[in-house]
Scaffold this motif. Structure first.
Motif, PDB file in Angstrom:
ATOM      1  N   PHE A 149     -39.387  86.618 -75.750  1.00 27.81           N
ATOM      2  CA  PHE A 149     -38.777  85.625 -74.871  1.00 27.81           C
ATOM      3  C   PHE A 149     -39.703  85.264 -73.713  1.00 27.81           C
ATOM      4  CE2 PHE A 149     -36.688  85.250 -70.724  1.00 27.81           C
ATOM      5  CZ  PHE A 149     -36.305  83.929 -70.826  1.00 27.81           C
TER       6      PHE A 149
ATOM      7  N   ALA B 123     -35.953  72.396 -75.471  1.00 26.61           N
ATOM      8  CA  ALA B 123     -35.934  73.730 -76.101  1.00 26.61           C
ATOM      9  C   ALA B 123     -35.061  73.654 -77.350  1.00 26.61           C
ATOM     10  CB  ALA B 123     -35.386  74.768 -75.123  1.00 26.61           C
TER      11      ALA B 123
ATOM     12  N   LEU C 235     -42.902  77.286 -72.702  1.00 20.96           N
ATOM     13  CA  LEU C 235     -42.089  76.141 -72.271  1.00 20.96           C
ATOM     14  C   LEU C 235     -42.602  75.604 -70.938  1.00 20.96           C
ATOM     15  CD1 LEU C 235     -39.494  74.327 -72.440  1.00 20.96           C
ATOM     16  CD2 LEU C 235     -38.334  76.127 -71.144  1.00 20.96           C
TER      17      LEU C 235
ATOM     18  N   LEU D  41     -38.577  74.529 -61.839  1.00 23.99           N
ATOM     19  CA  LEU D  41     -37.887  74.573 -63.132  1.00 23.99           C
ATOM     20  C   LEU D  41     -37.146  75.898 -63.344  1.00 23.99           C
ATOM     21  CD1 LEU D  41     -40.606  72.838 -65.318  1.00 23.99           C
ATOM     22  CD2 LEU D  41     -38.344  71.921 -64.740  1.00 23.99           C
TER      23      LEU D  41
ATOM     24  N   ARG E 271     -45.822  73.842 -71.259  1.00 24.10           N
ATOM     25  CA  ARG E 271     -45.644  72.548 -71.896  1.00 24.10           C
ATOM     26  C   ARG E 271     -45.146  71.517 -70.882  1.00 24.10           C
ATOM     27  NH1 ARG E 271     -41.238  71.358 -75.188  1.00 24.10           N
ATOM     28  NH2 ARG E 271     -40.803  73.577 -75.446  1.00 24.10           N
TER      29      ARG E 271
ATOM     30  N   HIS F 276     -24.190  86.435 -69.566  1.00 22.77           N
ATOM     31  CA  HIS F 276     -25.008  86.439 -70.786  1.00 22.77           C
ATOM     32  C   HIS F 276     -26.275  85.632 -70.536  1.00 22.77           C
ATOM     33  CE1 HIS F 276     -21.906  88.211 -73.453  1.00 22.77           C
ATOM     34  NE2 HIS F 276     -21.131  87.770 -72.483  1.00 22.77           N
ATOM     35  N   ILE F 277     -27.272  85.914 -71.324  1.00 17.23           N
ATOM     36  CA  ILE F 277     -28.581  85.309 -71.115  1.00 17.23           C
ATOM     37  C   ILE F 277     -28.777  84.098 -72.016  1.00 17.23           C
ATOM     38  CG2 ILE F 277     -29.618  87.391 -70.208  1.00 17.23           C
ATOM     39  CD1 ILE F 277     -30.242  88.311 -72.919  1.00 17.23           C
TER      40      ILE F 277
ATOM     41  N   ASP G 282     -42.110  82.870 -74.926  1.00 14.46           N
ATOM     42  CA  ASP G 282     -41.473  81.561 -75.150  1.00 14.46           C
ATOM     43  C   ASP G 282     -41.282  80.816 -73.827  1.00 14.46           C
ATOM     44  OD1 ASP G 282     -41.235  82.168 -77.875  1.00 14.46           O
ATOM     45  OD2 ASP G 282     -39.201  82.967 -77.644  1.00 14.46           O
TER      46      ASP G 282
ATOM     47  N   HIS H 131     -29.818  77.028 -65.317  1.00 12.28           N
ATOM     48  CA  HIS H 131     -29.495  78.113 -64.375  1.00 12.28           C
ATOM     49  C   HIS H 131     -28.141  78.695 -64.764  1.00 12.28           C
ATOM     50  CE1 HIS H 131     -30.883  80.408 -61.038  1.00 12.28           C
ATOM     51  NE2 HIS H 131     -29.874  80.156 -60.250  1.00 12.28           N
ATOM     52  N   HIS H 132     -27.947  79.963 -64.434  1.00 11.78           N
ATOM     53  CA  HIS H 132     -26.765  80.654 -64.964  1.00 11.78           C
ATOM     54  C   HIS H 132     -25.665  80.839 -63.915  1.00 11.78           C
ATOM     55  CE1 HIS H 132     -28.648  83.999 -62.881  1.00 11.78           C
ATOM     56  NE2 HIS H 132     -27.593  84.723 -63.085  1.00 11.78           N
ATOM     57  N   GLN H 133     -25.836  80.218 -62.746  1.00 12.15           N
ATOM     58  CA  GLN H 133     -24.832  80.465 -61.703  1.00 12.15           C
ATOM     59  C   GLN H 133     -24.815  79.373 -60.654  1.00 12.15           C
ATOM     60  OE1 GLN H 133     -27.638  83.462 -58.990  1.00 12.15           O
ATOM     61  NE2 GLN H 133     -25.935  84.280 -60.131  1.00 12.15           N
TER      62      GLN H 133
ATOM     63  N   HIS I 113     -31.848  81.056 -74.850  1.00 16.81           N
ATOM     64  CA  HIS I 113     -32.437  81.740 -73.690  1.00 16.81           C
ATOM     65  C   HIS I 113     -33.136  80.737 -72.768  1.00 16.81           C
ATOM     66  CE1 HIS I 113     -32.196  86.102 -74.885  1.00 16.81           C
ATOM     67  NE2 HIS I 113     -31.935  85.536 -76.053  1.00 16.81           N
ATOM     68  N   LEU I 114     -33.848  79.803 -73.368  1.00 13.75           N
ATOM     69  CA  LEU I 114     -34.586  78.828 -72.561  1.00 13.75           C
ATOM     70  C   LEU I 114     -33.635  77.827 -71.908  1.00 13.75           C
ATOM     71  CD1 LEU I 114     -37.624  78.267 -74.936  1.00 13.75           C
ATOM     72  CD2 LEU I 114     -37.505  79.718 -72.897  1.00 13.75           C
TER      73      LEU I 114
ATOM     74  N   ALA J 134     -22.667  83.378 -65.155  1.00 15.77           N
ATOM     75  CA  ALA J 134     -22.608  83.802 -66.559  1.00 15.77           C
ATOM     76  C   ALA J 134     -23.141  85.225 -66.676  1.00 15.77           C
ATOM     77  CB  ALA J 134     -23.434  82.856 -67.423  1.00 15.77           C
TER      78      ALA J 134
ATOM     79  N   PHE K  33     -22.937  75.408 -64.343  1.00 16.06           N
ATOM     80  CA  PHE K  33     -23.471  74.328 -63.509  1.00 16.06           C
ATOM     81  C   PHE K  33     -22.338  73.505 -62.927  1.00 16.06           C
ATOM     82  CE2 PHE K  33     -23.217  72.503 -67.763  1.00 16.06           C
ATOM     83  CZ  PHE K  33     -22.702  71.237 -67.555  1.00 16.06           C
TER      84      PHE K  33
ATOM     85  N   GLN L 205     -28.561  91.498 -69.159  1.00 10.32           N
ATOM     86  CA  GLN L 205     -29.141  90.795 -68.010  1.00 10.32           C
ATOM     87  C   GLN L 205     -30.061  91.700 -67.194  1.00 10.32           C
ATOM     88  OE1 GLN L 205     -25.469  89.170 -66.161  1.00 10.32           O
ATOM     89  NE2 GLN L 205     -26.335  87.155 -66.559  1.00 10.32           N
TER      90      GLN L 205
ATOM     91  N   GLY M 100     -33.521  81.845 -79.609  1.00  5.34           N
ATOM     92  CA  GLY M 100     -34.569  81.640 -78.594  1.00  5.34           C
ATOM     93  C   GLY M 100     -34.328  80.391 -77.764  1.00  5.34           C
TER      94      GLY M 100
ATOM     95  N   ASN N  68     -30.668  78.475 -70.924  1.00  4.18           N
ATOM     96  CA  ASN N  68     -30.116  79.244 -69.791  1.00  4.18           C
ATOM     97  C   ASN N  68     -31.008  79.117 -68.559  1.00  4.18           C
ATOM     98  OD1 ASN N  68     -30.944  81.959 -68.432  1.00  4.18           O
ATOM     99  ND2 ASN N  68     -28.794  82.356 -68.862  1.00  4.18           N
ATOM    100  N   ILE N  69     -32.314  79.217 -68.776  1.00  5.83           N
ATOM    101  CA  ILE N  69     -33.242  79.112 -67.641  1.00  5.83           C
ATOM    102  C   ILE N  69     -33.211  77.700 -67.058  1.00  5.83           C
ATOM    103  CG2 ILE N  69     -35.682  79.145 -66.957  1.00  5.83           C
ATOM    104  CD1 ILE N  69     -34.724  81.942 -67.440  1.00  5.83           C
ATOM    105  N   LEU N  70     -33.234  76.694 -67.911  1.00  2.21           N
ATOM    106  CA  LEU N  70     -33.329  75.309 -67.432  1.00  2.21           C
ATOM    107  C   LEU N  70     -32.074  74.886 -66.663  1.00  2.21           C
ATOM    108  CD1 LEU N  70     -35.050  73.709 -70.538  1.00  2.21           C
ATOM    109  CD2 LEU N  70     -36.060  74.005 -68.260  1.00  2.21           C
TER     110      LEU N  70
ATOM    111  N   ASN O  80     -32.746  87.233 -67.157  1.00  2.09           N
ATOM    112  CA  ASN O  80     -32.716  87.002 -68.598  1.00  2.09           C
ATOM    113  C   ASN O  80     -33.038  88.299 -69.324  1.00  2.09           C
ATOM    114  OD1 ASN O  80     -33.105  85.659 -71.332  1.00  2.09           O
ATOM    115  ND2 ASN O  80     -32.700  83.872 -70.070  1.00  2.09           N
TER     116      ASN O  80
END
Lengths: 137, 137, 137
Positions: free
Chosen positions: A59, B71, A66, A95, A69, B45-46, A62, B97-99, B90-91, B43, B51, A115, B87, B93-95, A53
């Motif tokens: 970020f 988020a 998250l 997660l 939380r 991008h962040i 953030d 996953h980007h690939q 970005h979150l 992806a 998926f 990235q 913002g 993307n994490i949840l 990321n």
């Protein structure tokens, strides 16, 4: 086919830290002279993650909020009946996911402009590591 | 060993969109004549994800609601102190996953009967892309 | 380059189950005599996951609770308008992710001391499977 394996060690001063490792991963790739392939970057612990990321402190904050939380430190986890106190870190690992695969093109990490690769420590202050496995030609 | 690299570009009309890309990934695979191997779809991008799940509009809506709940767009993120307003993306993307990595068997994507590949745009209305890296024989 | 593909089948007695599969994955790897490479372990269903974490029943219970909190069984999902009742399982698949890649070093799974591979069933009581794709030399 070439293969290259390296381990990166961490020993954070805080319980949770997010550490940029793009340069170390790129350095390992360049050692191999591989032009095309894939790089797996994978935490070897169940209380740490690896993600891609933005290298931006807001970020990171953030993300940490998250995760706190969703799986707060100090909540009552069944895992703590084993004597451990890091149940939150196991869930944060799930997660965030513990690994990424970076494509290699023209001898470099094929990442987008923003990235960056991060090691996410969720239960630090002790020696822990990740594995970099590079495969290509 | 063969390698093949392709980039898919997107420019969505909505801020968030979920776009099926299974056919484009399969087309790239068939160009290579690779019979056995792996396809990385990632992806670049962040603020976007990739998926595998169901091509069903109700599920897409459920997923979007889950991500908005965890988020939300427009919440106060520290990342916004940089002047950005994404913002949440970005979150997400994490949840998500980007690939994903798709196995290749007998010259085709080795997916289950309901598995489809999706690009998840979380901050669109501009040109963004993903990379397909195929490796095999 | 060697490739090896195997499928593991499951038919759980409960709707949700977390099943350790490290030994089966290692057995497949050893069949190949591959010394260096990667093993992809990927669910072939959109209501199941694959993850790496601790073989500890308390953690499994914590994970199940987290997933139930974020995407509860029996909530009102748009996906249910298709007649399905497993909208929660689709979302749990996204949160846990459906696959992992295990590095292979010196002919064995290059896992940390506590890392074990799990199949996560979110909508069981029927025959479902995952694919193991091994690639290396």
């Amino acid at each position: 086919m070439k293969f290259h394996t390296e381990y990166l060690w961490f020993n954070t001063t805080k319980r949770r830290e997010y550490i940029r490792i793009t340069d170390q991963v790129r350095t390992e790739l360049h050692k191999t002279k591989i032009r095309d392939g894939m790089v797996l970057v994978s935490a070897m612990h169940i209380t740490a993650g690896v993600f891609v990321n933005d290298h931006e402190s807001g970020f990171m904050s953030d993300l940490d909020q998250l995760l706190e939380r969703l799986a707060p430190l100090g909540a009552e986890y069944k895992h703590h009946q084993t004597g451990e106190d890091n149940g939150d870190a196991h869930l944060k690992n799930i997660l965030v996911h513990h690994q990424v695969v970076i494509p290699v093109t023209n001898g470099d990490l094929d990442l987008g402009p923003w990235q960056e690769i991060f090691y996410a420590e969720f239960d630090g202050r002790r020696r822990k590591r990740l594995v970099i496995k590079i495969m290509g030609e």
